[in-house]
Scaffold this motif. Sequence first.
Motif, PDB file in Angstrom:
ATOM      1  N   ILE A 194     -46.037  42.528  40.642  1.00 23.21           N
ATOM      2  CA  ILE A 194     -45.006  43.550  40.495  1.00 23.21           C
ATOM      3  C   ILE A 194     -43.901  43.054  39.566  1.00 23.21           C
ATOM      4  N   VAL A 195     -43.601  43.859  38.566  1.00 25.96           N
ATOM      5  CA  VAL A 195     -42.440  43.616  37.702  1.00 25.96           C
ATOM      6  C   VAL A 195     -41.458  44.736  37.991  1.00 25.96           C
ATOM      7  N   PHE A 196     -40.276  44.359  38.470  1.00 23.18           N
ATOM      8  CA  PHE A 196     -39.312  45.314  39.006  1.00 23.18           C
ATOM      9  C   PHE A 196     -38.068  45.329  38.133  1.00 23.18           C
ATOM     10  N   ILE A 197     -37.843  46.444  37.444  1.00 21.34           N
ATOM     11  CA  ILE A 197     -36.710  46.589  36.531  1.00 21.34           C
ATOM     12  C   ILE A 197     -35.604  47.350  37.251  1.00 21.34           C
ATOM     13  N   THR A 198     -34.384  46.816  37.221  1.00 17.85           N
ATOM     14  CA  THR A 198     -33.307  47.468  37.963  1.00 17.85           C
ATOM     15  C   THR A 198     -31.946  46.974  37.480  1.00 17.85           C
ATOM     16  N   HIS A 199     -30.906  47.708  37.870  1.00 14.46           N
ATOM     17  CA  HIS A 199     -29.542  47.216  37.691  1.00 14.46           C
ATOM     18  C   HIS A 199     -28.939  46.835  39.039  1.00 14.46           C
ATOM     19  N   GLU A 200     -29.784  46.848  40.085  1.00 11.29           N
ATOM     20  CA  GLU A 200     -29.315  46.579  41.447  1.00 11.29           C
ATOM     21  C   GLU A 200     -29.869  45.252  41.958  1.00 11.29           C
ATOM     22  N   MET A 201     -29.040  44.224  41.955  1.00  7.25           N
ATOM     23  CA  MET A 201     -29.490  42.916  42.423  1.00  7.25           C
ATOM     24  C   MET A 201     -29.842  42.949  43.910  1.00  7.25           C
ATOM     25  N   SER A 202     -29.262  43.874  44.671  1.00 12.44           N
ATOM     26  CA  SER A 202     -29.563  43.966  46.092  1.00 12.44           C
ATOM     27  C   SER A 202     -31.034  44.300  46.312  1.00 12.44           C
ATOM     28  N   ALA A 203     -31.621  45.140  45.445  1.00 11.89           N
ATOM     29  CA  ALA A 203     -33.046  45.450  45.558  1.00 11.89           C
ATOM     30  C   ALA A 203     -33.892  44.243  45.193  1.00 11.89           C
ATOM     31  N   VAL A 204     -33.469  43.512  44.173  1.00 11.79           N
ATOM     32  CA  VAL A 204     -34.205  42.320  43.746  1.00 11.79           C
ATOM     33  C   VAL A 204     -34.240  41.268  44.848  1.00 11.79           C
ATOM     34  N   LYS A 205     -33.107  41.064  45.515  1.00 13.80           N
ATOM     35  CA  LYS A 205     -33.062  40.011  46.533  1.00 13.80           C
ATOM     36  C   LYS A 205     -33.955  40.336  47.726  1.00 13.80           C
ATOM     37  N   SER A 206     -34.249  41.624  47.937  1.00 15.83           N
ATOM     38  CA  SER A 206     -35.108  42.017  49.045  1.00 15.83           C
ATOM     39  C   SER A 206     -36.588  41.950  48.698  1.00 15.83           C
ATOM     40  N   LEU A 207     -36.906  41.976  47.399  1.00 15.24           N
ATOM     41  CA  LEU A 207     -38.305  42.101  46.985  1.00 15.24           C
ATOM     42  C   LEU A 207     -38.851  40.908  46.218  1.00 15.24           C
ATOM     43  N   ASP A 239     -21.656  38.178  38.691  1.00 17.22           N
ATOM     44  CA  ASP A 239     -21.195  39.551  38.949  1.00 17.22           C
ATOM     45  C   ASP A 239     -22.250  40.341  39.728  1.00 17.22           C
ATOM     46  N   PHE A 240     -23.496  40.245  39.294  1.00 17.35           N
ATOM     47  CA  PHE A 240     -24.575  40.942  39.988  1.00 17.35           C
ATOM     48  C   PHE A 240     -24.715  40.458  41.427  1.00 17.35           C
ATOM     49  N   ILE A 241     -24.655  39.140  41.615  1.00 14.65           N
ATOM     50  CA  ILE A 241     -24.836  38.575  42.951  1.00 14.65           C
ATOM     51  C   ILE A 241     -23.663  38.946  43.854  1.00 14.65           C
ATOM     52  N   ASN A 242     -22.461  38.875  43.327  1.00 12.59           N
ATOM     53  CA  ASN A 242     -21.290  39.230  44.132  1.00 12.59           C
ATOM     54  C   ASN A 242     -21.341  40.685  44.588  1.00 12.59           C
ATOM     55  N   THR A 243     -21.871  41.549  43.733  1.00 14.21           N
ATOM     56  CA  THR A 243     -22.034  42.947  44.123  1.00 14.21           C
ATOM     57  C   THR A 243     -23.110  43.084  45.191  1.00 14.21           C
ATOM     58  N   ALA A 244     -24.225  42.376  45.002  1.00 13.64           N
ATOM     59  CA  ALA A 244     -25.341  42.468  45.945  1.00 13.64           C
ATOM     60  C   ALA A 244     -24.976  41.934  47.319  1.00 13.64           C
ATOM     61  N   THR A 245     -24.157  40.890  47.357  1.00  5.63           N
ATOM     62  CA  THR A 245     -23.759  40.298  48.631  1.00  5.63           C
ATOM     63  C   THR A 245     -22.457  40.888  49.163  1.00  5.63           C
ATOM     64  N   GLN A 246     -21.886  41.830  48.393  1.00  7.40           N
ATOM     65  CA  GLN A 246     -20.609  42.467  48.723  1.00  7.40           C
ATOM     66  C   GLN A 246     -19.457  41.465  48.730  1.00  7.40           C
ATOM     67  N   LEU A 247     -19.669  40.359  48.041  1.00  6.23           N
ATOM     68  CA  LEU A 247     -18.615  39.353  47.959  1.00  6.23           C
ATOM     69  C   LEU A 247     -17.439  39.856  47.136  1.00  6.23           C
ATOM     70  N   ILE A 302     -23.836  35.149  56.379  1.00  8.63           N
ATOM     71  CA  ILE A 302     -25.096  34.436  56.197  1.00  8.63           C
ATOM     72  C   ILE A 302     -26.209  35.470  56.170  1.00  8.63           C
ATOM     73  N   GLU A 303     -27.052  35.388  55.142  1.00 11.53           N
ATOM     74  CA  GLU A 303     -28.231  36.241  55.080  1.00 11.53           C
ATOM     75  C   GLU A 303     -29.435  35.372  54.735  1.00 11.53           C
ATOM     76  N   PHE A 304     -30.624  35.945  54.870  1.00 14.12           N
ATOM     77  CA  PHE A 304     -31.845  35.185  54.643  1.00 14.12           C
ATOM     78  C   PHE A 304     -32.563  35.717  53.417  1.00 14.12           C
ATOM     79  N   LEU A 305     -32.805  34.818  52.459  1.00 17.22           N
ATOM     80  CA  LEU A 305     -33.589  35.122  51.275  1.00 17.22           C
ATOM     81  C   LEU A 305     -34.864  34.303  51.347  1.00 17.22           C
TER      82      LEU A 305
END
Length: 349
Positions: A194-207, A239-247, A302-305
């Motif tokens: 799977i190659v997953f194209i997105t602007h949402e790092m939150s989706a990437v971290k889950s998949l 920036d992407f990670i801070n948005t994905a983690t809501q930091l 704390i979250e699990f990746l």
Amino acid sequence: MIDLKDITVTFKNKASTVHAVQDVSLQVEAGDTYGIVGYSGAGKSTLVRVINYLQKPTSGTAIVNGQALGKLDKDQLWVARRKIGMIFQHFNLMNSRTIAGNIEYPLRYSKLTKAGRAKKVQELLALVGLSDKADAYPAQLSGGQKQRVGIARALANDPEILLCDEATSALDPKTTGEIIDLLKRLNQQLHITIVFITHEMSAVKSLCNHVAVMEDGKIVERGALLDIFSNPQQALTRDFINTATQLDTALAEVRKQPAVINLPANARLVHLSYTGASTDQPLIAGLYQQYGITANILYGNIEFLQDVPVGNLIVILTGDTTKLPTAFSQLRDQGVTVTLLDPKGDAVD
């Protein structure tokens, strides 16, 4: 499986020249889930279309399943594309066809009999959880159901690769999670790449297992998901990670607190991030016991990746400021990333 070498895509017209992709090389192993992240205009969708040669590169080589796509004739390329499925942000379903008809459409040139195609459609409907929707029409489905149809259609010819171009961007968070879970299951069950194209790092971290970050047609950072999240090197990646983690949201709220606004001279606002074994260490207690530094925790998560704990703390550290460099050095030796924060702005160090 996928080997893009020195890919450049340039669009020209009388008024301007657009360098959509600039000298990008990318390798994706068979069975992997690979995320390509970037804001609109970064070039990620153009790059993914090179993988199935819907977009021919201006220069560079695309090797997929051992074949150099640029060397294939029209018929050979058609055969190669049958092993590369694709799903889209807006589903691209045919409204005049039933759900079964949409899924069957890619099979019209297959060697399956009419009965064989019908059986295949039923199997795909069951696979994506829509067995009861065969006779429905796209207008009768929710967004998440439409995307499930899109996934089933993309799997009709048993592809080895599934390209997902902003496949969750039009969906609400709950439905996005359901589609991500489905893609994870398909990756594990079918061993599909799977190659997953997105602007949402939150989706990437889950998949995804790996991630590349694109900006202005270039890959600015890439690596294993856990490495990227625990130690991002580029400001855009952070920036992407801070948005994905809501930091970023947490930091905005933290900076409104009186304790931060009136930060005393012997205190520092600090972001601590840590991964894996570091989360088992008594970090805050150790700072007080060894250096007399007290910590006021303003935010913690704390979250699990990939089953590995990843933690973030925003704290005010108060004490003898001459001991802070040594304390920070010890934390870093324990695998903790230490970032000094400006109470009114961004990272200081």
